[in-house]
Design a protein around this motif. Structure first.
Motif, PDB file in Angstrom:
ATOM      1  N   TYR A  64       0.798  -1.600  -0.098  1.00 44.93           N
ATOM      2  CA  TYR A  64       0.157  -0.341   0.025  1.00 44.93           C
ATOM      3  C   TYR A  64       0.973   1.187   0.047  1.00 44.93           C
ATOM      4  CZ  TYR A  64      -4.749  -1.917   0.330  1.00 44.93           C
ATOM      5  OH  TYR A  64      -5.999  -2.545   0.403  1.00 44.93           O
ATOM      6  N   THR A  98       1.497   4.306  -2.354  1.00 52.40           N
ATOM      7  CA  THR A  98       0.657   5.296  -2.263  1.00 52.40           C
ATOM      8  C   THR A  98      -0.209   5.010  -2.468  1.00 52.40           C
ATOM      9  OG1 THR A  98       2.362   6.931  -2.961  1.00 52.40           O
ATOM     10  CG2 THR A  98       0.582   7.783  -2.442  1.00 52.40           C
ATOM     11  N   LEU A  99      -1.111   4.325  -1.576  1.00 45.44           N
ATOM     12  CA  LEU A  99      -2.695   3.703  -1.393  1.00 45.44           C
ATOM     13  C   LEU A  99      -2.943   4.115  -0.080  1.00 45.44           C
ATOM     14  CD1 LEU A  99      -3.209   0.814  -3.230  1.00 45.44           C
ATOM     15  CD2 LEU A  99      -3.655   3.348  -4.199  1.00 45.44           C
ATOM     16  N   PRO A 115      -0.301  -0.674  -9.269  1.00 49.37           N
ATOM     17  CA  PRO A 115      -1.124   0.116  -8.108  1.00 49.37           C
ATOM     18  C   PRO A 115      -3.442  -0.709  -7.996  1.00 49.37           C
ATOM     19  CG  PRO A 115      -0.664   1.598  -9.892  1.00 49.37           C
ATOM     20  CD  PRO A 115      -0.648   0.791 -10.394  1.00 49.37           C
ATOM     21  N   LEU A 167      -5.066  12.095  -1.443  1.00 45.64           N
ATOM     22  CA  LEU A 167      -4.634  11.487  -2.735  1.00 45.64           C
ATOM     23  C   LEU A 167      -5.482  11.998  -3.560  1.00 45.64           C
ATOM     24  CD1 LEU A 167      -4.214   7.871  -0.896  1.00 45.64           C
ATOM     25  CD2 LEU A 167      -2.725   9.892  -1.040  1.00 45.64           C
ATOM     26  N   GLU A 194      -7.667   8.971  -8.262  1.00 45.21           N
ATOM     27  CA  GLU A 194      -7.400   7.275  -8.476  1.00 45.21           C
ATOM     28  C   GLU A 194      -6.597   6.506  -7.837  1.00 45.21           C
ATOM     29  OE1 GLU A 194      -3.535   9.740 -10.125  1.00 45.21           O
ATOM     30  OE2 GLU A 194      -6.084   9.986 -10.049  1.00 45.21           O
ATOM     31  N   LYS A 195      -6.107   7.352  -6.496  1.00 44.32           N
ATOM     32  CA  LYS A 195      -5.564   6.728  -5.497  1.00 44.32           C
ATOM     33  C   LYS A 195      -6.768   6.257  -4.797  1.00 44.32           C
ATOM     34  CE  LYS A 195      -1.213   5.975  -7.087  1.00 44.32           C
ATOM     35  NZ  LYS A 195      -0.191   5.292  -7.013  1.00 44.32           N
ATOM     36  N   SER A 236      -7.898   2.750  -3.463  1.00 46.70           N
ATOM     37  CA  SER A 236      -7.593   1.958  -1.763  1.00 46.70           C
ATOM     38  C   SER A 236      -9.390   1.859  -1.861  1.00 46.70           C
ATOM     39  CB  SER A 236      -7.798   3.486  -1.050  1.00 46.70           C
ATOM     40  OG  SER A 236      -6.107   4.043  -1.648  1.00 46.70           O
TER      41      SER A 236
END
Length: 208
Positions: A37, A41-42, A114, A176, A179-180, A184
């Motif tokens: 994660y 960067t989630l 991701p 964030l 899209e992140k 998530s």
């Protein structure tokens, strides 16, 4: 032996070495999920999600943040869940804080998709939590409240976590990219589906 006969078997307590192995394996799996994660960067839900967001905002390491944020919840754990559960949970939180710091030095991630990080990381965190829950431990914070509500028959731990996790991930919109956050949410769904499907009263015979 029929399923009905198996359901009438006396409940068996976990041995100490079984609890120790469960704490190690559960936190190792969860720390690998956390590493995926953070590399992507989630964010996730619960105290871990809050710790990740603080990590992204401040640059402080996930492990120390996670350990400190959990401290206020131990009072509830002692009052509602007892000392054995609290001590196991404290150990699990400390191990996850340590392993999440060490894991990036144990593996070298040169490239990470991701979506893969969200799904696989969520699966690892969910399986780690499932192992800990079945040995009467958790990862502190909202897990303590979730298990307390389930023990009282108010709500399943997985579904409570899902509701709270959604609220935490909404806050991620301010930290964030869109899209992140979307990825998530995929990861959070994986975590809580694992718990919601597999962590049900009466499904697992082992007790602590």
């Amino acid at each position: 032996m029929s399923v009905e006969d198996a359901g009438r078997l006396p409940e068996q307590k976990h041995r100490l070495y079984e609890d120790v192995l469960a704490l190690l394996l559960g936190t190792l799996l969860a720390s690998l999920g956390v590493t995926l994660y953070t590399e992507a960067t989630l964010a996730t839900g619960g105290v871990a999600g809050v710790s990740m967001l603080v990590n992204y905002l401040t640059g402080y390491g996930f492990g120390p943040i996670f350990f400190v944020v959990n401290l206020p919840f131990y009072a509830l754990a002692i009052l509602r869940m007892g000392w054995p559960y609290t001590l196991r949970t404290f150990a699990a939180v400390a191990l996850l804080s340590l392993f999440s710091r060490l894991t990036p030095g144990w593996i070298d991630i040169a490239a990470l998709d991701p979506l893969y990080a969200a799904a696989t990381g969520g699966g690892l965190i969910g399986m780690g939590l499932l192992i800990l829950f079945r040995h009467r431990a958790g990862l502190g914070g909202l897990n303590i409240l979730a298990l307390y509500l389930q023990d009282k028959g108010i709500m399943r731990a997985g579904w409570f976590q899902l509701a709270v996790d959604v609220m935490i991930l909404v806050a991620a919109f301010f930290v964030l990219p869109l899209e992140k956050v979307a990825l998530s949410l995929v990861g959070a769904a994986v975590v809580n589906l694992i718990l919601g499907i597999n962590h049900k009263p009466g499904r697992y015979m082992g007790m602590s």
